[in-house]
Design an enzyme around this catalytic site. Sequence first.
Site, mmCIF file in Angstrom:
data_model
loop_
_atom_site.group_PDB
_atom_site.id
_atom_site.type_symbol
_atom_site.label_atom_id
_atom_site.label_comp_id
_atom_site.label_asym_id
_atom_site.label_seq_id
_atom_site.Cartn_x
_atom_site.Cartn_y
_atom_site.Cartn_z
ATOM 1 N N LYS A 231 0.832 -1.211 0.000
ATOM 2 C CA LYS A 231 0.000 0.000 0.000
ATOM 3 C C LYS A 231 0.865 1.259 0.000
ATOM 4 C CE LYS A 231 -3.106 3.029 0.474
ATOM 5 N NZ LYS A 231 -4.535 3.161 0.625
ATOM 6 N N GLY A 282 -2.411 16.933 -2.252
ATOM 7 C CA GLY A 282 -3.273 17.017 -1.077
ATOM 8 C C GLY A 282 -3.939 15.691 -0.785
ATOM 9 N N CYS A 285 -4.055 10.950 2.087
ATOM 10 C CA CYS A 285 -3.230 9.767 1.822
ATOM 11 C C CYS A 285 -1.792 10.132 1.432
ATOM 12 C CB CYS A 285 -3.864 8.922 0.731
ATOM 13 S SG CYS A 285 -5.629 8.689 0.949
ATOM 14 N N LYS A 349 -8.583 17.523 -4.934
ATOM 15 C CA LYS A 349 -8.526 16.963 -6.286
ATOM 16 C C LYS A 349 -9.893 17.105 -6.926
ATOM 17 C CE LYS A 349 -9.436 12.033 -5.709
ATOM 18 N NZ LYS A 349 -8.925 10.678 -6.002
ATOM 19 N N ARG A 436 -3.320 23.837 -12.421
ATOM 20 C CA ARG A 436 -3.732 22.448 -12.657
ATOM 21 C C ARG A 436 -3.860 22.107 -14.139
ATOM 22 N NH1 ARG A 436 -2.333 19.411 -8.547
ATOM 23 N NH2 ARG A 436 -3.060 20.198 -6.558
HETATM 24 N N1 SAJ Z 1 -1.805 14.987 -8.251
HETATM 25 C C1 SAJ Z 1 -0.846 15.735 -8.964
HETATM 26 N N2 SAJ Z 1 -0.375 15.244 -10.157
HETATM 27 C C2 SAJ Z 1 -0.806 14.042 -10.653
HETATM 28 C C3 SAJ Z 1 -1.783 13.280 -9.907
HETATM 29 C C4 SAJ Z 1 -2.270 13.792 -8.716
HETATM 30 O O1 SAJ Z 1 -0.424 16.804 -8.547
HETATM 31 O O2 SAJ Z 1 -0.347 13.673 -11.740
HETATM 32 C C5 SAJ Z 1 -2.307 15.508 -6.966
HETATM 33 C C6 SAJ Z 1 -3.835 15.635 -6.912
HETATM 34 O O3 SAJ Z 1 -4.244 16.891 -7.423
HETATM 35 C C7 SAJ Z 1 -4.106 15.514 -5.397
HETATM 36 C C8 SAJ Z 1 -3.044 14.541 -4.935
HETATM 37 O O4 SAJ Z 1 -2.029 14.520 -5.962
HETATM 38 O O5 SAJ Z 1 -3.934 16.762 -4.755
HETATM 39 C C9 SAJ Z 1 -3.538 13.130 -4.657
HETATM 40 O O6 SAJ Z 1 -4.312 12.764 -5.719
HETATM 41 P P1 SAJ Z 1 -4.655 11.187 -6.012
HETATM 42 O O7 SAJ Z 1 -5.319 11.125 -7.321
HETATM 43 O O8 SAJ Z 1 -3.462 10.393 -5.806
HETATM 44 O O9 SAJ Z 1 -5.721 10.831 -4.979
HETATM 45 P P2 SAJ Z 1 -5.979 10.284 -3.543
HETATM 46 O O10 SAJ Z 1 -4.957 10.714 -2.594
HETATM 47 O O11 SAJ Z 1 -7.360 10.698 -3.367
HETATM 48 O O12 SAJ Z 1 -5.921 8.671 -3.659
HETATM 49 C C10 SAJ Z 1 -4.721 7.973 -3.538
HETATM 50 C C11 SAJ Z 1 -4.763 6.844 -4.551
HETATM 51 N N3 SAJ Z 1 -3.481 6.201 -4.599
HETATM 52 C C12 SAJ Z 1 -2.923 5.912 -5.798
HETATM 53 O O13 SAJ Z 1 -3.479 6.165 -6.842
HETATM 54 C C13 SAJ Z 1 -1.595 5.215 -5.745
HETATM 55 C C14 SAJ Z 1 -5.861 5.845 -4.142
HETATM 56 O O14 SAJ Z 1 -5.820 4.739 -4.980
HETATM 57 C C15 SAJ Z 1 -5.603 5.378 -2.695
HETATM 58 O O15 SAJ Z 1 -6.531 4.441 -2.267
HETATM 59 C C16 SAJ Z 1 -5.657 6.601 -1.812
HETATM 60 O O16 SAJ Z 1 -4.606 7.473 -2.187
HETATM 61 C C17 SAJ Z 1 -5.479 6.156 -0.360
HETATM 62 O O17 SAJ Z 1 -6.516 6.002 0.294
HETATM 63 O O18 SAJ Z 1 -4.371 5.885 0.035
#
Ligand code: SAJ
Length: 463
Positions: A231, A282, A285, A349, A436
């Site tokens: 994870k 953000g 996670c 997000k 973004r």
């Molecule tokens: N972000 C970027 N650039 C990118 C992708 C995302 O800056 O290319 C930013 C987003 O805007 C956001 C943050 O990263 O602020 C996190 O976005 P995310 O899409 O990773 O979303 P989370 O945190 O909601 O979900 C993640 C996911 N993990 C992965 O994809 C590896 C989700 O599958 C997990 O279950 C979740 O964390 C968790 O619960 O851990």
Amino acid sequence: MSKEGLFQLKSEDAKNRCKNRQVTICTVGLGRIGLPTASSFAASGARVIGLDIDPEVVVSVNEGKCKFVDEPGLEKVMEEPVRKGNLRATTDYAAAISEADYVIVCVPTPVDHAKTPDYSIITSVCHTIGKMLRPGSTVIVESTVGPGTVENLIRPILESESGMHAGSDFGLASAPERSDPGNIIANMKSVPRVVGAINQHCLDVVADLYETLLGVKVYRVVDPKTANAVKLTENLFRDVNIALANEFALLYEKLGIDAIEVINACATKYNFMPHYPGAGVGGPCLPVNSYYLISEGVKAGNIPYLVRNAREINDRMPEHVVQLVSEALNEVGKTVRGSKIAVLGVAYKPEIKDLQLSPIEHICNHLSSLGAMLDIYDPMFQGETVFGHPTRRSLPQAVNGADCVVIGTAHKEFRSLDLKLLSQLCESPAALVDSRNVIKPSDALAAGFSFRGVGRSVQPNPT
Ligand code: SAJ
């Protein structure tokens, strides 16, 4: 409720009980992960008791309602089990845990102000579970924790409180949630579950629970700490790759190269997984999970420097956006102080009603402290108060008379903005800052804005 706990049955008998839905599941924590988990298991026909310390959550669940407006299909999945009575919520830990064959732990595991994992919630829950645990039941940890936490922190608590032995008297396993917030109900079935347990029998019993009741594939690993490492690895892989994209963006801005164009071109290569730069990372996670591994690394005398540096890079991005706002305003002869700045999107997000560790909070706070007047619009937070600011109910209300427009979240609504109309609403000449990558720079310039974007090469507005 059979006298012999399911875990003490031979695997075959345990499987039959599962197949015939003769199992009772207690989900501890009815938050964004716990409620979809409880509802999905109940929708499969199992008897599910949802536990939560918040009486309001309990009341709303028993009325078939849920606060997660941004989780498509969740209320639908809850509807029938609540009506039929095989999903009910309670604050009564004793009753719920003592009846359960499986106790699934879905409570928050944040970090404290010193970025140290704060396991106080999960440990206090495990003390309670241990006191109530029925011989033959199985505890499954879905919360995200550092590798080894289940074996070295949770197991001893459960054993000392219950007086029983994990692996023989009760089962213990890790099945970390991997669902994407905003798509959790769909992911319950589509994203394979990684399970690691205290022994082979427990692994079989727990894997069978997810396969049979949720119909999701299960990837078995050797032990709980391996499941927790999986994870963290997948989340840190994402955080580090986002940091790399942010690092390229900061450098390419200086070199006059468009980082988004570069990343899109790289994405044509078979082994390049595109991640995009932006205002920062953000959510509950990614900005947190790194510190679980860093703290285990410190204990083991092996600090994961790349993971730590990635956090520092991502944490610096909000300040970079503030810098871009200042530059773009200066280009039209204005300063942050005294300017009206419209912030479009505050959620961490897109399409999510969640502000947890949203990088936009730092941007709003710093711009305010520099003397800007903020006007916020976010489709998920209309007519509310966010970061101490009242939010507007419509985009034009927020943009009207603005000296600068900042895109903070890539909500769908902001992906097809009429920039000409937007610039007419603004106090011209105005600036537009995209954190973004939802705006094409040439469109912004054509609409008469002074434009800045994270990772975008600066082109002074010829008009
Ligand atoms: N972000 C970027 N650039 C990118 C992708 C995302 O800056 O290319 C930013 C987003 O805007 C956001 C943050 O990263 O602020 C996190 O976005 P995310 O899409 O990773 O979303 P989370 O945190 O909601 O979900 C993640 C996911 N993990 C992965 O994809 C590896 C989700 O599958 C997990 O279950 C979740 O964390 C968790 O619960 O851990």
